[in-house]
Design an enzyme around this catalytic site. Structure first.
Site, PDB file in Angstrom:
ATOM      1  CD  GLU A 148      -6.805   2.022 -35.978  1.00 20.11           C
ATOM      2  OE1 GLU A 148      -7.281   3.150 -35.714  1.00 20.11           O
ATOM      3  OE2 GLU A 148      -7.150   1.363 -36.969  1.00 20.11           O
ATOM      4  CG  ASP A 195      -4.466   3.488 -44.950  1.00 21.03           C
ATOM      5  OD1 ASP A 195      -5.125   3.932 -43.986  1.00 21.03           O
ATOM      6  OD2 ASP A 195      -4.065   2.316 -45.037  1.00 21.03           O
ATOM      7  CE1 TYR A 253     -10.507   1.494 -36.830  1.00 29.08           C
ATOM      8  CE2 TYR A 253     -11.463   2.457 -38.811  1.00 29.08           C
ATOM      9  CZ  TYR A 253     -10.400   2.334 -37.914  1.00 29.08           C
ATOM     10  OH  TYR A 253      -9.248   3.038 -38.095  1.00 29.08           O
TER      11      TYR A 253
END
Ligand SMILES: Cc1ncc(COP(=O)(O)O)c(C=O)c1O
Ligand SMILES: Cc1ncc(COP(=O)(O)O)c(C=O)c1O
Lengths: 402, 259, 402, 259
Positions: free
Chosen positions: B44, B55, B168
């Site tokens: 990824e 993030d 995911y």
């Protein structure tokens, strides 16, 4: 609160703009907020408490003040000022914060979080958290906490915890990022009080609705004073909350020109600008599709304005839509023009207005002389300028340090 | 559609995450190859964004290093092109929607297809908005990999039903980062997903040690490891590629045992 | 404006206090002011313009706000706050300045002069001078101009000329001296806008009348809200203008306790105090017989308070009289108590109140718990505290310099 | 009443002003004696006040020097007592009302009588309030000397009619100080005063040179000179008393010519 029902229909998107571009972690909570808001915006009890707080805490209705001196001096259109500077805490921000915090309370939340740039929205949020006995944590770019130590202390005085954000460029947009992250980590008891008409649905709608009290009042007030609608409504645009609130009730009155004043900083054509609609392009950021200042790869720009409240690289999606439809016009006002207007309105009307608001005043100075004497402008003074006196002095080279 | 789903068919997949151009072009090319050579089933690759809201600090710092190296979307494509000379490992992109939007969805997907990119993970593109990219991605044989979180609640089935490639799975509340404990809702969430789809589920966010990977691989179809990998690259020493290889092997071993 | 007529009869003296102890050079002009005021206070046109400005410029009526959090937290009397902090320019001072400036305008004056301590009254005067298109010169002790550079800049921004006064101790009382001297030298076109309920007749009367709008409103508001009068009215006392305005319409209601809160500084029994009525003695100064802090030879003391607005060695003559009659009670509040109250009201009600006003809040904190739940206190918040945040931070040892 | 009025009967009176205790006790005693010996018909002695609103910078500075020397009301009385050993010149006090008020009007006037003080000039005690002190002063054979200004207008007659001792005529707008030009209203004002009283009129404020004194003495019964005298004392050199003597003589001569 009739206008709410009307304006909010189908407002998840505004044309191609708006939407909910936000991590999945927050989506369920956003849905809950949207549903709660959908319910409460028509709940008489909620609306009663909201109005009660607006009137008896925020000090509404705010004056619609006929600026006789400015009108005579400029020699054109009649100028009215919508005096949001007279609200408790000194700006329009409180209207929205009361609304969102009330919703949070109804949803059973006990903790408010918010981003802040210069501190205005943080102070407003901390204020209402006191009133509702809620915890309050404010995220503020580290650079901003250093530039605005006084506002940090003010928020702490109000019992809020202020977190300096050390990521990215450490300014407003990074504070939004950090607040979103904080929300991701703790949604059960926490409500993110969004500071402007930005972010994912339902925030732009909520902020629109809560701020539309500005134009709801001004419409009534101008009809009383003049027996007719204004020819033009002018407001400054950071994220766009005071502007959308000032425009809302005139959007369907096609003869009323709507003008949003963006911060052009050192000039629309320079790098030191925050004129999003004029200089930006369509993008997706902070949960919404809208106009942003960004490079060709979609990286968000650092932006600049003398005004901390307009120093944001995006704009609310409804404004992007109004601009596209040409229903509203957006113009850039430079630092210099805004500072001149700050001085002008102080000297002519005895009003020390927020430097943000002075971007709107500067446009009025330009346009009023070109209009007929039987025409009317309503200009929103979104806040008071006590906070800005020191930086204006600095801008003028006057040393005011103790 | 793509072959992503197949990858999970006979093993637990190991999906390490690397930020493109961190700390420079060649290192990223090397890292992709090293990971591919040492057990990565999918790599990824993160396209840095100025404002990576989803993030944590480790990846934010990596983004800053990449920006310092002059990264942009075209540079990322060049990195993949270079890596493709040495490896055929399936590669997916993680990026924020504005990167693809600004490039132009069509042009972006075409480029991905040219480089044999298998999928896109876009944290700020939830189900409600995915129609704006999904049809274009699919046309170019790219899977739009949806995220599901423990907080997704009623949304789980809705998202899972339309998923392709893999799902995911966000393992704990909060942003990416190395965490020691995982949500207990995890298993339940996966069970709910499995009831409505046979698309594999890979778990991300918070995996650090082989033990954790092993534990999670037991309940999911694959593990995604971001911050732990990025931290190794951050050390940026002569041994980095070797460390990366060792770490990849240790994870691969840990989850292979259980496969 | 009925109360005006009533209250002003025979008010050249208040018992033994008041009078006109002022140089002969000014006496004829003072007479003219008194006569003009006597006329205009009953002139419907004047009163109409006054009310119009109070409502449409100063933002009156001010809220009478039920302080629910404080009430619940203190657990005694019901606390209402009279929100003068929500006036334009942020304090009660504007009520008086509008009145006096309007009188000056009617008298054909084109120039306003005023003393100022921290700058509040100077800012208010400069503001109204803008509105009336009059010249404005402000006298401010040099020490104060240095401590309050920001307010100096603010006055200049409003177009006023600020004169640093270098005589005496270079603080407020010296600024009064200098303004009187300036008036002596130029009376034809000039009006001295007195900043508090002090000075020679007719100033204490005028200020009383112009500020009594506070209690005129609060009486109506409390009757509407509670159907009865308050048990106690509390206000801070510097020169005494907000206090006399807060008391005026209750003076004849003998059951309403009136409490004035003086600045005790480091303590009533220390040298660092400004608690005039408690610590002072009868004297004659600044045109009036009243209570003053002075030595045994009649030399006026240097006084001290953390609050610039209460840092004055005298008090208005009507307060001296009310104290003598025991109609009102005057209590000293220390810096420490005031700062605690500043923090308390910020945290409980989300109101950043002026440190002056917090002297009154501190008393409410002490007395409310001792009162019954069916009793009512009205506490005047004379101004907002934005101006004080930096000095409170300093007091708490927090460094907020940019 | 007192003999103040008599002083003006056969000459133009010269009334210099000195601040008590400026710059110290002995200098003031000397200055009184010097002035008395060199032509002063009355010496006006200022009792310093912390806030002398009616005085200009020259006298304010003198007050500060006196405070630095430790002046207070009792010290001023002591100065007079000491001076009385050397001179019988008529002395009047100039002070602000609070000084007398705080001392106690009765006690203050008694003390004045004991020291043969002839009059009191109190700039902040206008006609409207003078009844609070006048009866007590009169009982002690002290004249309360009223002030009249060019701005007094209709008040002139009212004030003049009740005056005793002399009338203190303020010659120009503004506080005390050395000025070069004088109000043209002056003559008119004095004419109005003379119509209602035979109490003499002395002019104060702004007189500096013998020429000015001469000019003003022509229209009034005496001249009061404050700042110019105080400025000489302020120099505080070995020659000060001599300079004072010379100055006093020059004034006395200038006004004597016209007498
Ligand atoms: C006084 C004032 N006006 C305007 C703004 C800009 O925000 P918005 O565009 O949401 O009204 C701010 C933001 O801080 C502000 O403080
Ligand atoms: C906010 C505020 N409150 C009170 C005072 C004290 O004045 P007064 O006693 O005349 O009301 C001042 C004076 O500057 C002030 O600014």
């Amino acid at each position: 609160m009739k206008e709410m029902e009307k304006e909010t229909t189908e407002s998840r998107h505004y044309g191609e703009f708006g939407g909910q571009y936000i991590p999945e972690t927050l989506m369920a909570e956003l849905d809950r907020v949207a549903q709660a808001y959908d319910h409460y915006k028509n709940d008489p009890d909620f609306l009663k408490e909201l109005h009660d707080l607006l009137n008896n805490y925020a000090n509404r209705p705010s004056l619609l003040y006929y600026a006789k001196q400015m009108t005579e001096d400029l020699g054109g259109a009649k100028i009215y000022l919508k005096r949001e500077d007279l609200n408790h805490t000194g700006a329009h921000k409180i209207n929205n914060v009361i609304g969102q915090a009330l919703l949070a309370k109804r949803m059973g939340k006990t903790r408010l979080i918010a981003e802040t740039g210069a501190g205005q929205h943080g102070v407003a949020t901390a204020t209402i958290a006191d009133l509702f006995n809620m915890d309050c944590e404010i995220f503020m770019g580290k650079e901003d906490t250093e530039r605005q130590k006084l506002n940090v202390y003010r928020m702490e005085l109000l019992g809020a915890k202020v977190h300096p954000v050390t990521t990215g460029s450490m300014v407003l947009k990074d504070a939004v990022n950090a607040t979103l992250q904080e929300w991701t980590q703790r949604i059960d008891d926490t409500f993110y009080v969004m500071g402007s008409a930005v972010g994912p649905y339902p925030f732009p709608e909520m902020v629109h609705d809560f701020q539309s009290v500005i134009s709801k009042e001004s419409k009534q007030q101008i009809l009383e004073a003049e027996g007719k609608l204004p020819d033009m409504v002018v407001a400054c645009v950071g994220g766009g909350s005071n502007a959308i609130g000032s425009f809302a009730n005139y959007i369907d009155d096609k003869d009323v020109q709507l003008v949003g004043c963006e911060a052009a900083g050192k000039g629309v054509d320079t790098d030191q600008t925050a004129a999003t609609i004029e200089r930006g392009s369509v993008g997706i950021f902070h949960g919404m599709k809208s106009m942003f200042l960004q490079n060709k790869y979609g990286q968000i720009d650092k932006v600049y304005s003398i005004s901390a409240g307009l120093d944001y690289p995006g704009v609310g999606p409804e404004h992007a839509h109004l601009a596209e439809l040409k229903r509203a016009k957006y113009v850039g006002i430079t630092d210099d023009e805004a500072v001149n207007a700050f001085e002008y309105i102080a000297k002519t009307e005895g009003i020390v207005a927020a430097i943000e608001s002075c971007h709107a005043v500067a446009y009025v100075e330009k346009i009023a002389p070109k209009m007929r004497k039987d025409q009317i402008i309503i200009c929103t003074l979104s806040g008071r300028g006590d906070k800005d006196v020191a930086s204006i002095a600095k801008y003028r080279g006057v040393n005011i340090d103790d | 559609m793509t072959n992503l789903k197949q990858i999970f068919s006979n093993k637990k997949a190991f999906i390490p995450f690397v930020v493109a151009d961190d700390p420079d072009f060649d290192t990223t090319v090397d890292s992709i190859v090293t990971l591919a050579d040492n057990g990565a089933d999918i790599v990824e690759l993160g396209i840095p964004f100025s404002d990576p809201v989803a993030d944590g600090p480790v990846i934010q710092d990596a983004d800053l290093r990449a920006f310092a190296a002059g990264v942009n979307t075209d540079v990322v494509f060049d990195i993949v092109e270079k890596a493709r000379l040495q490896t055929d490992v399936p590669i997916i992109f993680l990026t924020y929607l504005n990167i693809a939007f600004k490039y132009g969805y069509e042009k972006f997907c075409q480029k991905c297809q040219d480089l044999n990119i298998s999928g896109l993970v876009i944290p700020d593109l939830p189900y409600e908005e995915h129609q704006e990219l999904k049809p274009i991605a699919n046309e170019h044989d790219i899977d739009l990999i949806p995220l599901i979180a423990p907080t997704s609640g009623e949304r789980i089935e809705k998202i899972a039903q339309t998923a392709t490639g893999f799902i995911y799975m966000v393992s704990s509340l909060g942003v990416t980062g190395v965490r020691e404990d995982f949500s207990t809702q995890l298993k339940n969430t996966i069970d709910r997903i499995k009831k409505v789809t046979d698309v594999p589920v890979a778990i991300s966010f918070g995996i650090h040690s082989p033990e954790q990977a092993e534990k999670l691989a037991a309940i999911a179809d694959g593990v995604i490891i971001g911050s732990a990998v990025v931290k190794i690259i951050a050390q940026n020493t002569a041994n980095t590629q070797q460390d990366l290889a060792d770490y990849a092997k240790s994870i691969k071993d840990a989850i292979a045992v259980k496969a």
